[in-house]
Each structure stands twice: as structure tokens, then as C-alpha cells.
Design an enzyme around this catalytic site. Sequence first.
Site, PDB file in Angstrom:
ATOM      1  N   ASP A   1      -1.014  22.969 -27.520  1.00 23.05           N
ATOM      2  CA  ASP A   1      -1.427  22.417 -26.224  1.00 23.05           C
ATOM      3  C   ASP A   1      -2.824  22.148 -26.301  1.00 23.05           C
ATOM      4  OD1 ASP A   1      -0.262  21.875 -23.401  1.00 23.05           O
ATOM      5  OD2 ASP A   1      -2.139  23.198 -22.960  1.00 23.05           O
ATOM      6  N   ILE A   2      -3.223  21.127 -25.764  1.00 18.38           N
ATOM      7  CA  ILE A   2      -4.778  21.097 -25.537  1.00 18.38           C
ATOM      8  C   ILE A   2      -5.223  21.674 -24.265  1.00 18.38           C
ATOM      9  CG2 ILE A   2      -6.700  19.305 -25.176  1.00 18.38           C
ATOM     10  CD1 ILE A   2      -4.949  17.306 -26.637  1.00 18.38           C
TER      11      ILE A   2
ATOM     12  N   ASN B   1      -9.272  14.474 -18.324  1.00 21.34           N
ATOM     13  CA  ASN B   1      -8.981  13.289 -17.360  1.00 21.34           C
ATOM     14  C   ASN B   1      -9.736  13.272 -16.036  1.00 21.34           C
ATOM     15  OD1 ASN B   1      -7.045  12.379 -19.207  1.00 21.34           O
ATOM     16  ND2 ASN B   1      -5.404  13.662 -18.331  1.00 21.34           N
TER      17      ASN B   1
ATOM     18  N   HIS C   1      -8.627   8.804 -17.736  1.00 15.90           N
ATOM     19  CA  HIS C   1      -7.428   9.024 -18.485  1.00 15.90           C
ATOM     20  C   HIS C   1      -7.547   8.292 -19.630  1.00 15.90           C
ATOM     21  CE1 HIS C   1      -4.906  10.956 -15.505  1.00 15.90           C
ATOM     22  NE2 HIS C   1      -5.581  10.478 -14.566  1.00 15.90           N
TER      23      HIS C   1
ATOM     24  N   ASP D   1      -6.427   9.833 -23.112  1.00 15.52           N
ATOM     25  CA  ASP D   1      -5.676   9.062 -24.173  1.00 15.52           C
ATOM     26  C   ASP D   1      -6.258   9.179 -25.708  1.00 15.52           C
ATOM     27  OD1 ASP D   1      -4.088   8.531 -22.343  1.00 15.52           O
ATOM     28  OD2 ASP D   1      -4.443   6.575 -21.955  1.00 15.52           O
TER      29      ASP D   1
ATOM     30  N   GLU E   1       0.124  16.709 -22.840  1.00 18.54           N
ATOM     31  CA  GLU E   1      -0.626  16.993 -24.184  1.00 18.54           C
ATOM     32  C   GLU E   1      -0.081  18.191 -24.835  1.00 18.54           C
ATOM     33  OE1 GLU E   1      -1.769  19.690 -20.636  1.00 18.54           O
ATOM     34  OE2 GLU E   1      -1.267  17.768 -20.790  1.00 18.54           O
TER      35      GLU E   1
END
Length: 174
Positions: free
Chosen positions: A36-37, A44, A49, A53, A79
Site C-alpha cells: 500500500d502506498i 491526490n 489525481h 495516477d 493504491e
Amino acid sequence: DFLTGSYNRRYFFESANAKFAKAKRNSSALALATIDIDKFKNINDTYGHGVGDEVLKGVVNLINEKIRVPDTLARLGGEEFCIILPETNLVSSLKFSEKIRKLVEEKVFIINYHSIKINISLGIAYYSSKMSPITLKELLVLADKALYISKETGRNKTSYFKQENEVGDLNEYN
């Protein structure tokens, strides 16, 4: 996954089920890493966003540089990513996880003139024929629990389950 180019959730489970069945059949080890980031929402919210991305794509590209042919990397959603690591024991999966964690930590993403540094947290669960019977779903639950522990105890780290109810920290191996 259309955005990142990694496999999607559906393909991941098809591949993981086949690789898990093969590991059981051959009495070989298999590890599962959830990734997980850390604080991705802040990216974001701060940059938009579109930049988020690009960060997702960049993370996938970094990980793809380090995985082996039999490994499967997939985006499970948002994420969060998962990697199935066939024929990989606990120690090898921890070394791999730390390698990609450090790679991401050291990377500076240059996106739309912004320099962005991020971290990832990882959770590891593994299967070996010496363990009590376990399903792929249970293995994923253990990896998710280990990921949650990484996030709750400071982020930017790897946690793992040694066995069904025994959590560990990578510091034991350093």
C-alpha cells in the site's frame, strides 16, 4: 489494470489460485506480499489525481523491474497491490520486500515539475507444506493483517506473519 498496466484483481486471483494449488501439490513454499502506498490521499489532494495516477504507474514500473517471471503483480484497487511469489520462503520474501520498499523510498518521481517522494508499507504471509492447512483466501487475510500492522506501527516498513497468529517485524532479520 488499464491505468497501471499491472494485472487486475480478477487475473491475480486466477493466477494466484493456480500457483497456490501448485505449491500445495509440490510441497513448495509460496509468499504473498500486499503493498500500500503510504498517505496516497495526500498526493491526490496536493497535486491532483493526474499526478496520483502517474505515481501509481511509477510504483508499478519500479516493482516490475525487480519481480521474476513466475511472480504476479496486480493492482487490487486504489493504491493497493499484491504480489504472489511462488517458490519463495519467508526470508527470501522479506529480502525482496525490503528491496522494493527501499527502491520506492529512494525514488524521486518528477511529475509536472513536482518532485514527489513516497513510501510503501508491505505485509507478507507465506505458505509452506510444514504449516497447518490454509487456503489462499486465508493467506491473503494474513498478508492484509500484516500490512495493517505495518501501517499502524509507523508505515514505510514490512511486517509479516510467521504462522497463523504470530506477527513479526523485519528488524528480527537485520
